[in-house]
Design a protein around this motif. Structure first.
Motif, PDB file in Angstrom:
ATOM      1  N   VAL A  83     -28.774  44.199-134.647  1.00  0.00           N
ATOM      2  CA  VAL A  83     -28.213  42.928-135.137  1.00  0.00           C
ATOM      3  C   VAL A  83     -29.005  41.717-134.647  1.00  0.00           C
ATOM      4  CG1 VAL A  83     -25.903  43.835-135.452  1.00  0.00           C
ATOM      5  CG2 VAL A  83     -26.483  42.693-133.306  1.00  0.00           C
ATOM      6  N   SER A  84     -29.783  41.888-133.588  1.00  0.00           N
ATOM      7  CA  SER A  84     -30.675  40.824-133.169  1.00  0.00           C
ATOM      8  C   SER A  84     -31.550  40.388-134.347  1.00  0.00           C
ATOM      9  CB  SER A  84     -31.533  41.342-132.010  1.00  0.00           C
ATOM     10  OG  SER A  84     -32.763  40.718-131.947  1.00  0.00           O
ATOM     11  N   ARG A  85     -31.847  41.323-135.247  1.00  0.00           N
ATOM     12  CA  ARG A  85     -32.740  41.040-136.395  1.00  0.00           C
ATOM     13  C   ARG A  85     -32.037  40.329-137.546  1.00  0.00           C
ATOM     14  NH1 ARG A  85     -34.938  44.347-132.316  1.00  0.00           N
ATOM     15  NH2 ARG A  85     -37.183  44.145-132.502  1.00  0.00           N
ATOM     16  N   ILE A  86     -30.778  39.960-137.374  1.00  0.00           N
ATOM     17  CA  ILE A  86     -30.136  39.159-138.419  1.00  0.00           C
ATOM     18  C   ILE A  86     -30.853  37.819-138.516  1.00  0.00           C
ATOM     19  CG2 ILE A  86     -28.029  37.897-139.043  1.00  0.00           C
ATOM     20  CD1 ILE A  86     -26.425  40.228-137.920  1.00  0.00           C
ATOM     21  N   CYS A  87     -31.280  37.306-137.355  1.00  0.00           N
ATOM     22  CA  CYS A  87     -31.834  35.952-137.357  1.00  0.00           C
ATOM     23  C   CYS A  87     -32.991  35.809-136.389  1.00  0.00           C
ATOM     24  CB  CYS A  87     -30.756  34.954-136.997  1.00  0.00           C
ATOM     25  SG  CYS A  87     -31.358  33.267-137.025  1.00  0.00           S
ATOM     26  N   GLY A  88     -34.084  35.233-136.861  1.00  0.00           N
ATOM     27  CA  GLY A  88     -35.232  35.019-135.998  1.00  0.00           C
ATOM     28  C   GLY A  88     -35.039  33.838-135.070  1.00  0.00           C
ATOM     29  N   LEU A  89     -34.186  32.891-135.460  1.00  0.00           N
ATOM     30  CA  LEU A  89     -34.001  31.690-134.649  1.00  0.00           C
ATOM     31  C   LEU A  89     -32.932  31.862-133.591  1.00  0.00           C
ATOM     32  CD1 LEU A  89     -34.269  28.620-137.011  1.00  0.00           C
ATOM     33  CD2 LEU A  89     -35.374  28.868-134.810  1.00  0.00           C
TER      34      LEU A  89
ATOM     35  N   SER B 263     -31.660  34.974-132.446  1.00  0.00           N
ATOM     36  CA  SER B 263     -31.516  36.402-132.192  1.00  0.00           C
ATOM     37  C   SER B 263     -30.749  36.683-130.902  1.00  0.00           C
ATOM     38  CB  SER B 263     -32.883  37.077-132.158  1.00  0.00           C
ATOM     39  OG  SER B 263     -33.669  36.544-131.126  1.00  0.00           O
ATOM     40  N   SER B 264     -30.949  35.862-129.865  1.00  0.00           N
ATOM     41  CA  SER B 264     -30.249  36.110-128.603  1.00  0.00           C
ATOM     42  C   SER B 264     -28.747  35.938-128.761  1.00  0.00           C
ATOM     43  CB  SER B 264     -30.730  35.152-127.514  1.00  0.00           C
ATOM     44  OG  SER B 264     -32.050  35.419-127.207  1.00  0.00           O
ATOM     45  N   SER B 265     -28.329  35.034-129.620  1.00  0.00           N
ATOM     46  CA  SER B 265     -26.893  34.840-129.835  1.00  0.00           C
ATOM     47  C   SER B 265     -26.282  36.067-130.489  1.00  0.00           C
ATOM     48  CB  SER B 265     -26.642  33.620-130.712  1.00  0.00           C
ATOM     49  OG  SER B 265     -27.095  32.473-130.062  1.00  0.00           O
ATOM     50  N   HIS B 266     -26.974  36.601-131.498  1.00  0.00           N
ATOM     51  CA  HIS B 266     -26.456  37.816-132.138  1.00  0.00           C
ATOM     52  C   HIS B 266     -26.441  38.975-131.148  1.00  0.00           C
ATOM     53  CE1 HIS B 266     -25.733  36.648-136.283  1.00  0.00           C
ATOM     54  NE2 HIS B 266     -26.795  35.874-136.207  1.00  0.00           N
ATOM     55  N   LEU B 267     -27.525  39.082-130.389  1.00  0.00           N
ATOM     56  CA  LEU B 267     -27.623  40.134-129.385  1.00  0.00           C
ATOM     57  C   LEU B 267     -26.470  40.034-128.387  1.00  0.00           C
ATOM     58  CD1 LEU B 267     -29.764  42.239-128.093  1.00  0.00           C
ATOM     59  CD2 LEU B 267     -30.406  40.348-126.645  1.00  0.00           C
TER      60      LEU B 267
ATOM     61  N   HIS C  31     -36.046  38.341-130.237  1.00  0.00           N
ATOM     62  CA  HIS C  31     -35.684  39.751-130.192  1.00  0.00           C
ATOM     63  C   HIS C  31     -35.944  40.366-128.806  1.00  0.00           C
ATOM     64  CE1 HIS C  31     -35.108  39.141-134.345  1.00  0.00           C
ATOM     65  NE2 HIS C  31     -36.359  39.277-134.735  1.00  0.00           N
ATOM     66  N   THR C  32     -35.200  39.847-127.856  1.00  0.00           N
ATOM     67  CA  THR C  32     -35.202  40.343-126.478  1.00  0.00           C
ATOM     68  C   THR C  32     -35.173  41.865-126.439  1.00  0.00           C
ATOM     69  OG1 THR C  32     -34.102  38.372-125.686  1.00  0.00           O
ATOM     70  CG2 THR C  32     -33.756  40.366-124.388  1.00  0.00           C
ATOM     71  N   VAL C  33     -35.992  42.467-125.547  1.00  0.00           N
ATOM     72  CA  VAL C  33     -36.130  43.923-125.597  1.00  0.00           C
ATOM     73  C   VAL C  33     -35.275  44.664-124.567  1.00  0.00           C
ATOM     74  CG1 VAL C  33     -38.473  43.699-126.483  1.00  0.00           C
ATOM     75  CG2 VAL C  33     -38.138  44.077-124.039  1.00  0.00           C
TER      76      VAL C  33
ATOM     77  N   GLY D  23     -16.415  40.105-130.042  1.00  0.00           N
ATOM     78  CA  GLY D  23     -17.235  39.176-129.252  1.00  0.00           C
ATOM     79  C   GLY D  23     -17.320  37.849-129.984  1.00  0.00           C
ATOM     80  N   VAL D  24     -17.059  36.751-129.274  1.00  0.00           N
ATOM     81  CA  VAL D  24     -17.187  35.429-129.901  1.00  0.00           C
ATOM     82  C   VAL D  24     -18.033  34.550-128.995  1.00  0.00           C
ATOM     83  CG1 VAL D  24     -15.982  33.563-131.088  1.00  0.00           C
ATOM     84  CG2 VAL D  24     -14.784  35.688-130.628  1.00  0.00           C
ATOM     85  N   THR D  25     -19.052  33.936-129.561  1.00  0.00           N
ATOM     86  CA  THR D  25     -19.919  33.042-128.780  1.00  0.00           C
ATOM     87  C   THR D  25     -20.209  31.781-129.598  1.00  0.00           C
ATOM     88  OG1 THR D  25     -21.966  33.892-129.704  1.00  0.00           O
ATOM     89  CG2 THR D  25     -21.122  35.023-127.752  1.00  0.00           C
ATOM     90  N   GLU D  26     -20.912  30.865-128.970  1.00  0.00           N
ATOM     91  CA  GLU D  26     -21.461  29.724-129.693  1.00  0.00           C
ATOM     92  C   GLU D  26     -22.958  29.971-129.880  1.00  0.00           C
ATOM     93  OE1 GLU D  26     -20.223  26.975-130.993  1.00  0.00           O
ATOM     94  OE2 GLU D  26     -18.142  27.128-130.334  1.00  0.00           O
ATOM     95  N   ALA D  27     -23.376  30.192-131.109  1.00  0.00           N
ATOM     96  CA  ALA D  27     -24.809  30.221-131.409  1.00  0.00           C
ATOM     97  C   ALA D  27     -25.248  28.760-131.520  1.00  0.00           C
ATOM     98  CB  ALA D  27     -25.044  30.968-132.707  1.00  0.00           C
ATOM     99  N   PRO D  28     -26.549  28.475-131.519  1.00  0.00           N
ATOM    100  CA  PRO D  28     -26.960  27.073-131.642  1.00  0.00           C
ATOM    101  C   PRO D  28     -26.280  26.361-132.821  1.00  0.00           C
ATOM    102  CG  PRO D  28     -28.857  28.425-131.139  1.00  0.00           C
ATOM    103  CD  PRO D  28     -27.694  29.363-131.304  1.00  0.00           C
TER     104      PRO D  28
END
Lengths: 428, 250
Positions: A60-66, A68-72, A159-161, A345-350
């Motif tokens: 799911v990190s690959r949903i977004c390039g900008l 990605s850490s938020s999705h992760l 895309h943190t590994v 899981g709920v977060t604030e993405a940018p």
């Protein structure tokens, strides 16, 4: 522009992803306004089904390039919520620091590379002359402070590994943390300058429209580990009950779903966070906000840019505080026993509130998933804003009016790749 | 100074992370502009439709007829076409959908977005590709390398060794010995063994090698006690199942 006109902007530029706008203006009023997302569906909710929970964050990190850490991070938190895994304090701190890095990366790229050319009346950063050239360096330096955090902690800027369910495979050494701190300290002033810069632009936009704001509720200006969500209509909800308030709406002309909260349009993102949580900003960010001539929160969507600039200060200062206190040790991976369960899981993405939920079977494979993305929540507000905004700019020539509309859309910092992540729709 | 290379950046279905990687070149991005002129890129608002290009850099995969048409037009316009990132080069994460049951694929029928045969394809399925920038996302050092080489008219070639060789260069301990299912032995190098260096297994984002011994690696995973379904999932993060036919008919 005329009082009666059909108007389209194909492939709006300087936003992430592919979107178009169709307007029908009659007697000076907007009869219909369709913000069309034209990217292909991206199937993420179905692609993760049948996969092992340990793989989900990487996919799911690959949903977004900008972002990605938020999705992760959101996926990790959802899976951990399901399996009742409590990551160590160190793991949480590293994730928090990554999120600050991601905000720096995302906000600075949006503000300097995509939004700023509008305000300097340039086609793009590539057309900046000698006088403006330093802005490119400023933007890239702020971005670098963010991506240096992500690279030191996660191996690379996108895309943190090494972040896994319950742990981090390898933490940064103290040398890397020193370098992060040095980088952050070097952009402190720049972050404040960004606030002044976008404050001076914000004053130029008198357009306002009343809407609701929705953001995470918690301590310390929450960007992750969300337990509750609140709305400017004074409602507040625990994370597990979010979907009873948030309804997704399918629109026939777009490949992205829209959303309403308590039946109404609403806004998520920097402006919403400041509206609801500004008292929890880092003291330096609060000071910067007080010094602005534009008062936040306000009802102008254009103020999102200023709100992002304030968050740059918040993230630089908070990241410095956090990185100073870190001395990572190697920690063993927790033993995780799979079971049939589900979690949120709920977060604030940018760009705003981000929701992931997963259901796992007894062997640890995903059987059901759902994601709600910031941009899809903002689309309805973008359309309603344009509905009110366009009649005020009809006296302008076509090109100028189009630019004003694009400016408004860009202020939301829409992320289209994200918004088309889904599939579960029944088209009629 | 000889003429600048005219370059265009395009994105099909993807996360657009590769295009964002351009900004990670930082000061080198500005230096690259001395010999590369970005004439067409949505992220920079360069509207020059139809202009001939020296290089077209295309990220993302083909999921719809719109993507396909766009890609064919780009190919017509450029001298060199560079596939940018895992989606464009090997299909990557979007390819996971290709193994989904048919009934799910069918849900997607609608007028605006016409899917191509209900599947996602790497761009090489439809056009000749001159150079590859592999990885998810693509790597900054390789982007510069491709620009410089194409500027001099040299078409860059790929690393033809697996990730293991770079792990050895970096003196990383082998993750397979620790029971971590790593795809390094069957994946093309060039990433400087980034993931294994962070003690995270290689997930194959640079594509499978031609001569990889997949069967031996599968046996190794079995010996580790990994269930069959999970082994399938591990091999198909970024690549089509190496144990069946590589890509079904287009």
């Amino acid at each position: 522009m005329h009082q009666d006109e059909d108007f389209s902007i194909e492939n709006i530029t300087k936003i992430e992803g592919h979107a178009s706008l169709d307007l029908k203006v009659r007697s000076g009023k907007v009869e219909s306004c369709e913000f069309r997302v034209t990217e292909s569906h991206r199937f993420f909710e179905d692609m993760v089904n049948g996969r092992h929970f340990s793989q989900i964050p990487l996919i799911v990190s690959r949903i977004c390039g900008l972002c990605s850490s938020s999705h992760l991070t959101t996926a990790l938190e959802a899976v951990e919520d399901a399996l009742e895994v409590e990551p160590s304090e160190q793991t949480k701190s590293l994730r928090r620091l990554s999120i600050f890095g991601e905000f720096l990366k995302s906000h600075s790229l949006h503000l300097y590379m995509l939004a700023l050319p509008d305000y300097l009346a340039k086609e793009s950063v590539l057309k900046f002359g000698e006088k403006e050239h330093h802005f490119i360096h400023d933007g890239l330096n702020l971005k670098k402070a963010g991506t240096d955090i992500l690279t030191a902690l996660g191996g690379r800027p996108h895309h943190t590994v090494n972040y896994r369910v319950g742990h981090v495979t390898k933490g940064p050494n103290s040398e890397k943390l020193v370098a992060i701190l040095k980088g952050l300290e070097s952009v402190r002033e720049k972050a404040l300058e960004t606030v002044h810069l976008f404050d001076s632009f914000a004053a130029k936009h008198p357009f306002e429209r009343k809407t609701n704001f929705v953001a995470l509720k918690g301590k310390n200006y929450p960007l992750m580990e969300g337990q509750a969500i609140h709305c400017s209509d004074k409602t507040s909800v625990e994370k597990d009950g979010l979907m009873q308030h948030l309804q997704e709406v399918v629109v026939p002309y777009s490949t992205a779903k829209n959303a309403v909260f308590n039946g109404k349009d609403y806004v998520v993102g920097a402006l919403a966070r400041i509206a609801l949580n500004k008292n929890q900003l880092h003291p330096e960010a609060r000071k910067a906000l007080k010094g602005c001539s534009t008062k936040l929160p306000n009802k102008s969507p254009f103020s999102t840019n200023l709100a992002q600039a304030i968050e740059l200060v918040h993230c630089v200062e908070s990241a410095i505080d956090l990185a100073k206190d870190l001395s990572p040790r190697n920690e063993p991976a927790p033993k995780i026993k799979p079971k049939a369960c589900s979690g949120v899981g709920v977060t604030e993405a940018p760009r705003g509130l981000l929701y992931h939920s997963y259901t796992l079977d007894g062997k640890g494979f995903i059987t059901e998933s759902n994601m709600v993305i910031p941009t899809q929540q903002n689309i309805r507000s973008i359309e309603l804003d344009l509905h009110d905004f366009v009649p005020t700019i009809l006296s302008k020539p076509r090109e100028k009016a189009a630019l004003e509309m694009e400016k408004l859309i860009r202020a939301y910092d829409p992320c289209i790749s994200c918004s088309v992540h889904f599939l579960k729709v029944n088209w009629t | 100074m000889p003429k600048k290379l005219k370059a265009g950046f395009y994105s099909l279905a993807c996360c657009e992370g590769c295009e964002i990687v351009m900004f990670d070149l930082e000061e080198n991005f500005l230096k690259a502009l001395d010999f590369v002129e970005i004439v067409d890129a949505r992220l920079f608002n360069g509207k020059h439709p139809g202009e001939k290009l020296d290089i077209a850099i295309v990220e993302g995969c083909v999921e719809s007829e719109v993507d396909k048409k766009h890609l064919l037009e780009i190919r017509e316009r450029c001298k060199y076409l560079v596939a940018f990132g895992a989606c464009a080069t090997i299909i990557g994460i979007p390819g996971i959908r290709n193994a989904l049951p048919k009934e799910i694929q069918k849900k997607l029928k609608r007028k605006a977005i016409i899917p191509v045969k209900d599947k996602a394809f790497p761009i090489s399925a439809f056009v000749k590709v001159d150079a590859l920038l592999q990885g998810c996302p693509a790597f900054t050092h390789e982007i510069l390398d491709v620009f410089v080489k194409l500027y001099h008219g040299i078409v860059p070639k790929l690393e033809e060794v697996p990730v293991c060789s770079e792990c050895r260069e970096r003196e990383n301990p082998c993750l397979l010995f620790e029971g971590i299912p790593c795809l390094g032995p069957v994946t093309y190098a060039g990433c400087k063994a980034l993931c294994p260096s962070e003690r995270a297994q290689c997930i194959g984002c640079r594509g499978f090698t031609e001569d990889g011994n997949f069967e031996a690696l599968r046996k190794k995973f079995q010996e580790m006690g990994i269930p069959k379904k999970e082994i399938y999932n591990l091999f198909t993060y970024f690549n089509p199942d190496p144990f069946t036919k590589k890509m079904e008919e287009k």
